[in-house]
Design an enzyme around this catalytic site. Structure first.
Site, mmCIF file in Angstrom:
data_model
loop_
_atom_site.group_PDB
_atom_site.id
_atom_site.type_symbol
_atom_site.label_atom_id
_atom_site.label_comp_id
_atom_site.label_asym_id
_atom_site.label_seq_id
_atom_site.Cartn_x
_atom_site.Cartn_y
_atom_site.Cartn_z
ATOM 1 N N THR A 116 116.632 -34.081 86.221
ATOM 2 C CA THR A 116 115.353 -34.765 85.782
ATOM 3 C C THR A 116 115.643 -35.164 84.503
ATOM 4 O OG1 THR A 116 113.746 -33.169 87.247
ATOM 5 C CG2 THR A 116 112.911 -34.407 85.580
ATOM 6 N N TYR B 246 122.206 -23.385 91.172
ATOM 7 C CA TYR B 246 121.235 -24.321 91.560
ATOM 8 C C TYR B 246 121.736 -24.900 92.966
ATOM 9 C CZ TYR B 246 118.054 -28.352 91.212
ATOM 10 O OH TYR B 246 117.046 -29.422 91.579
ATOM 11 N N LYS C 9 118.322 -21.098 91.270
ATOM 12 C CA LYS C 9 117.238 -22.141 91.421
ATOM 13 C C LYS C 9 117.183 -22.539 93.040
ATOM 14 C CE LYS C 9 115.295 -26.548 89.810
ATOM 15 N NZ LYS C 9 115.759 -27.601 89.019
#
Length: 298
Positions: free
Chosen positions: A52, A140, A168
């Site tokens: 992001t 992740y 995550k």
């Protein structure tokens, strides 16, 4: 009072966008202003240079400058961790070392993308990064983006590494995440804003969120309500926020829409993104604006 899991990486961490000037240069002033706003809104951690944050199109000196500036601005108040993601292990190690040298408190390490190594290759990749630094690491798992999911065996093995503390989870599979959490003892974080509360209810530690750029006050109240055992209040907050989640994440371009959201609030000077990302359409901006207004965020 509901007991909750250990929270090395906080309970609410926005995956912060990286602001650029209109001509595409790194805008450190806006980044610092945004980081301070996120802390004021209730975030107790911040992730820099994740996807992001447009990590594929920001370069090492920019990542280092961003890390140093945000750490100086808010690093005594919240846990600041940095993405160290690449499908080139040597490059990922350099990113990780740069983050540590510039004051990062932890790292996020994504599964290598596109070249699709074996699970043994993934394990070697993560260990190479973990062995090169002294920081706590969050794995992740986002197979929809990387094309490669972490296997149970890989997670079980990596969980034994002394610097790997958390994962995550952006698989969309809460039941699988709950079982992996139970089995490994890792801290588990939602990587999907539509499932933030579901992961808490399954024993998770918190959320690494895109929508928290503007919904942090709501997510802070939701998390606190959950911690107090007030589940119906937490569920009602999630219901209120869902249209905003749809507006930011519905088109699959959360980085673009989150940047526009904080731009509409005046937190950053420009919504500029770097190619291959492009600006949203007018109807997408209107939908976002309406969702924010409905929650009193504009």
């Amino acid at each position: 009072m509901t007991t909750h899991a250990t929270r090395t990486f906080g309970s609410l961490a926005p995956a912060m966008v990286t602001p650029f000037t209109e001509d595409g240069a790194l805008d450190v002033e806006s980044a610092v202003r945004l980081a301070r706003k996120l802390v004021q809104d209730g975030c107790d951690a911040i992730l820099l240079s994740g996807t992001t944050g447009e990590s594929p199109t920001t370069h090492q000196p920019e990542k280092n400058e961003l890390t140093a500036a945000v750490i100086e601005a808010v690093g005594k108040e919240v846990f600041v961790f940095c993405g160290a993601g690449s499908n080139d292990t040597a490059h990922a190690v350099r990113i990780a070392q740069g983050a540590q040298e510039n004051g990062a408190h932890g790292l996020l390490v994504v599964t290598p993308y596109y070249n699709r190594p074996s699970q043994e290759g993934v394990q070697a990749h993560v260990r190479a990064i973990a062995d090169a630094v002294d920081l706590p690491i969050m794995l992740y798992d986002i197979p929809g983006r990387t094309g490669l999911a972490l296997s149970d065996e890989t997670i079980d093995l990596l969980a034994h590494h002394p610097r790997i503390h958390a994962l995550k989870d952006a698989t969309g599979n809460v039941a699988q995440g709950a079982e992996r959490l139970r089995r490994t003892g890792l801290e588990w974080y939602s990587g999907d804003d539509g499932l933030n509360l579901a992961f808490l209810e399954a024993g998770g530690s918190g959320s690494v969120s895109v929508v928290a750029h503007v919904a942090a006050p709501y997510y802070r109240r939701m998390t606190d309500a959950f911690d107090r055992g007030e589940l119906e209040e937490a569920r009602e907050i999630i219901r209120q926020v869902q249209p905003l989640v749809d507006a930011i994440m519905g088109g699959g371009q959360g980085a673009v829409m989150a940047k526009w959201a904080v731009y509409l609030q005046g937190a950053i000077a420009s919504p500029t993104v770097r190619l291959p990302l492009v600006a949203p359409h007018d109807d997408e901006i209107e939908r976002l604006s309406n969702a924010m207004k409905a929650l009193g965020l504009l």
